[in-house]
Design an enzyme around this catalytic site. Structure first.
Site, mmCIF file in Angstrom:
data_model
loop_
_atom_site.group_PDB
_atom_site.id
_atom_site.type_symbol
_atom_site.label_atom_id
_atom_site.label_comp_id
_atom_site.label_asym_id
_atom_site.label_seq_id
_atom_site.Cartn_x
_atom_site.Cartn_y
_atom_site.Cartn_z
ATOM 1 N N ARG A 33 0.914 -1.329 -0.076
ATOM 2 C CA ARG A 33 -0.003 -0.014 -0.117
ATOM 3 C C ARG A 33 0.905 1.143 -0.048
ATOM 4 O O ARG A 33 0.487 2.181 -0.847
ATOM 5 C CB ARG A 33 -0.908 -0.151 1.187
ATOM 6 C CG ARG A 33 -2.271 -0.941 0.911
ATOM 7 C CD ARG A 33 -3.054 -1.010 2.259
ATOM 8 N NE ARG A 33 -2.493 -1.252 3.312
ATOM 9 C CZ ARG A 33 -2.904 -1.256 4.535
ATOM 10 N NH1 ARG A 33 -4.134 -0.508 4.828
ATOM 11 N NH2 ARG A 33 -2.267 -1.594 5.579
ATOM 12 N N ASN A 56 -6.764 -2.584 1.591
ATOM 13 C CA ASN A 56 -6.674 -4.075 1.768
ATOM 14 C C ASN A 56 -8.074 -4.653 2.065
ATOM 15 O O ASN A 56 -9.051 -3.962 2.463
ATOM 16 C CB ASN A 56 -5.804 -4.488 3.100
ATOM 17 C CG ASN A 56 -4.304 -4.261 2.781
ATOM 18 O OD1 ASN A 56 -3.901 -4.230 1.645
ATOM 19 N ND2 ASN A 56 -3.655 -4.193 3.733
#
Length: 769
Positions: free
Chosen positions: A27, A45
């Site tokens: 990320r 996520n």
């Protein structure tokens, strides 16, 4: 003009990324990439992977998608990226959103990996707040699989839940621009785990620096139990002959080689000869034990690898290892330590502290331990380079639980319970096959418990509830009994050697049928006999046995494996009849005729003398005839030493292929003649290897003549023999075959669960068409 306007116009795309993309810095990588390219949107996520929405210029989004795959973090593995267009939102800026939990969990857990260069630099930087902190890590390195208790992969579901982060660590953890953003094991000396030095009785050793104290004790000849990522090692100075001998004696490990950990490539090069591929494997972030050719002038203690010419080396992979080797070198020692699995003979590696003290206090003079719990034990992987690529002896830490794909999606989730020896299990969901870490030989309760606990853990981690189970045909294996006792709608028995060949077919995605050569020590056949030298035509769903090594009795069953002199006598009797005892060769002169008479009567009465076609047992017999050894400590020891003995040669002994039987009696007679002529054992060993090569190659030619197939798959424990494997691959390629071997799983029984799973998935697919 309109085309130019189209290329620069804005658009919005939703990208769904699957693979190992959580807990590996994915990320923050996406966040930084989006900012770099001037894109807005978000990343989050969820249970199936990572979702990204990006908005901006069309060309920038195209570049973003390309760089997403090309520049992904080192521990990530992207299996797929799908995209769909969305309406423009006019959103400004890019952000990281909170994780979303879905009903089905499809995310993958990263394996444990070696300390990255950035953390290593900080570890030895006296100005850094993590200077000499043995649990330094970031999103690019450190423990993963061994500390995860459940998913989603958050700190609260790892063994790091016992260590609340301090303000500084939490600031790193929540900063998307920091490489420790959402690194679940993130810690520092203020808030994280600590090391401790204990004596053999488990009492704390008062010292200012436990790691330096451990280095001093190792330098003085001590044996220490050292807690790593996946369990305990037993360590001693690799240059100290007495310490190595004492470790062998205490561990009751008389012959199996020990692995070494060395501080750097330069130290490795003083011990072994390495090529570029071996160097790359040794230095890879997975840090496997790599088998290398030992230098003739190697200064390491000879007891490390008795009877063989290779050493298993690995570089440090945990910060604690780096510090220990650094301090060991600082007090004037060569930074090379024996690092063998911390266990009693035949038991799994110890990983819980109380278990470690119970098992290892009689073996170790002290303990270098720590208070970060290990949730899942995981032994070191063992590898080497063969024919320009990796070959596994053991696939474990650094690789498990990263999945290997099947060539197609399994219609149902599958559990494959693997082999009795070198056990692994495998769980399949869709195309993904999750092969366990090395479990070991299922010979005792501790290993069987590790096997069942591991299955439960994998089922929970990967949200797999199998509806089919694949198992070996041997009715007495504990894992077979486990499989048959399960309440499951589909139970699929898979012949041992078919599973070996299927493992090659599946990992290479081979189409149609192949010629399979499966060679090992023991495998239960469909006729109730012990197979091990098989030529077959196979695909994933089935096989036809075309030829095999001629059957001989295995007098005493398992005892014939441990006492290969029995197989030497059996093969001599097959070649010469009962009169073989009159042969003038060293073996018959030393043969205990009374013992042989008893065995001979057992064979005549078919008492505990099953028939076998095992090529592994033939290697044992020839090793004994050449005086290598009459008894072994572990299966394959005589064959390994026979390979080490062999000289290069082009001479081939006569052999016969009689319909479906490969008859080695002419080879045995030729070996006896060479012995009587005084031909050296290294020459005979070389000729034997060359003859096995040619016989297997000619058997493949006959299989091609009858089947029209030209693809050959080689698998089974005998193909851990590098000399035989490389000779056979080269010979088959000369004969215009396309040759495939295991590259992602071991060719020994450690890869069997993957083959079983592939067979089960193929049969289920056929049933459901």
């Amino acid at each position: 003009m309109s085309e130019q306007h189209s290329n620069t116009s804005n658009e919005r795309q939703r990208l769904n990324v699957s693979g190992i993309v959580q807990g590996v810095g994915f990320r923050p990588f996406v966040y930084g990439l989006a900012l770099r390219l001037g894109l807005s949107g978000f990343v989050l996520n969820h249970s199936a992977g990572v979702t990204i929405e990006v908005e901006g210029e069309k060309q920038s989004i195209a570049l973003f998608q390309r760089l997403l795959a090309e520049e992904a973090p080192p521990l990530s593995r992207i299996d797929s990226i799908t995209s769909e267009p969305l309406e423009l939102s006019g959103e400004k800026g890019f952000s990281i959103h909170e994780s979303v939990q879905g009903a089905e969990r499809l995310t993958l857990i990263s394996p444990d990996t070696a300390t990255c260069p950035d953390c290593l630099k900080e570890l030895f930087d006296i100005t850094d707040r993590r200077y000499r902190y043995p649990f330094i890590n970031c999103t690019n390195c450190g423990p993963r699989f061994t500390i995860v208790e459940d998913v989603p992969y958050d700190r609260a579901k790892t063994t790091m839940k016992h260590f609340p982060m301090c303000k500084e660590c939490y600031a790193e953890y929540t900063n998307p621009a920091n490489r420790r953003f959402h690194a679940q094991p993130n810690a520092c000396p203020v808030c994280g785990p600590q090391v401790q030095m204990l004596d053999a009785a488990g009492q704390i050793v008062e010292t200012a620096d436990s790691i330096h104290e451990a280095a001093l004790q190792l330098a003085s000849g001590a044996i220490l139990a050292i807690k790593g990522l996946g369990g305990y090692h037993l360590a001693c100075d690799a240059y100290n002959f007495e310490a190595v001998s004492r470790l062998r004696e205490r561990k009751r490990r008389e012959a199996k080689p020990f692995a070494l950990m060395v501080s750097d490539f330069e130290t490795a090069a003083k011990l072994c000869v390495l090529d570029k591929d071996e160097e790359a494997l040794l230095k890879s972030y997975r840090r496997p034990v790599t088998l290398l050719q030992q230098r003739e002038d190697s200064p390491a203690a000879p007891g490390i690898a008795p009877g063989i010419q290779t050493l298993g080396l690995m570089l440090p992979y945990a910060p604690l290892h780096y510090l220990l080797l650094h301090d060991f070198a600082a007090i004037g020692r060569v930074p090379a330590l024996v690092m063998t699995s911390g266990n009693l003979s035949d038991e799994p590696i110890a990983y819980r502290d109380e278990e470690g003290f119970r098992q290892l206090s009689s073996l170790a003079d002290g303990f270098l331990t720590h208070n970060r719990p290990i949730h899942m034990r995981c032994d070191d992987p063992v590898t080497r380079i063969v024919a320009g690529d990796i070959q596994f002896f053991r696939r474990s830490r650094g690789y498990a639980p990263e999945p290997i794909n099947l060539p197609f999606e399994s219609p149902l989730p599958v559990l494959a319970v693997g082999a009795f020896l070198k056990n692994t299990f495998c769980l399949v969901k869709g195309k993904q096959a999750f092969i366990s870490h090395h479990i070991g030989d299922l010979e005792n309760l501790e290993t069987i418990t590790s096997f069942t606990e591991g299955i439960d853990h994998f089922k929970r981690l990967f949200d797999i509830e199998p509806q089919a189970v694949a198992y070996d045909l041997h009715p007495d294996f504990p894992n077979t009994r486990y499989a048959l006792a399960l309440e499951m709608p589909h139970k699929i028995g898979v012949q041992h050697h078919h599973a070996h060949i299927a493992s090659v077919i599946a990992e290479h995605g081979l189409e149609g049928k192949v010629i399979g050569v499966a060679a090992d020590g023991t495998g239960y056949g469909t006729d109730g006999k012990i197979w091990g030298g098989e030529i077959m035509v196979a695909n994933l769903s089935g096989f036809e046995r075309l030829a095999h090594l001629d059957y001989v009795p295995l007098p005493g069953g398992e005892q014939a494996v441990l006492q290969p002199w029995r197989m030497a006598a059996v093969y001599l009797q097959k070649a010469y009849g009962h009169e073989f005892t009159a042969l003038e060769i060293p073996f018959t002169r030393q043969l205990d005729l009374k013992k042989w008479e008893i065995l001979s009567k057992m064979i005549e009465r078919s008492l505990n003398s099953p028939q076998t076609s095992s090529l592994g047992r033939l290697f044992d017999a020839v090793a004994t005839l050449l005086g290598v050894r009459t008894e072994v400590i572990y299966e394959g020891q005589a064959a390994i030493e026979l390979e080490m003995l062999a000289e290069s040669t082009e001479t081939i002994y006569p052999f016969e292929i009689l319909a479906e039987r490969l008859d080695f009696s002419p080879v045995i007679r030729a070996i006896v003649e060479d012995l009587q002529k005084g031909v050296s054992s290294p020459q005979i060993a070389g000729r034997f290897h060359r003859t096995v090569t040619e016989m297997l190659a000619q058997a493949c030619v006959e299989a091609r003549n009858s089947s029209g197939l030209a693809q050959v798959a080689l698998s089974g424990g005998v193909f851990m023999n590098r000399l035989l494997l490389t000779q056979l691959m080269a010979r088959l390629e000369e004969l215009d075959f396309k040759v495939y071997i295991n590259r992602k799983v071991p060719p020994n029984d450690g890869g069997l669960s993957y083959g079983q799973a592939a067979v089960a998935a193929a049969r289920l697919k056929e049933r459901m068409i």
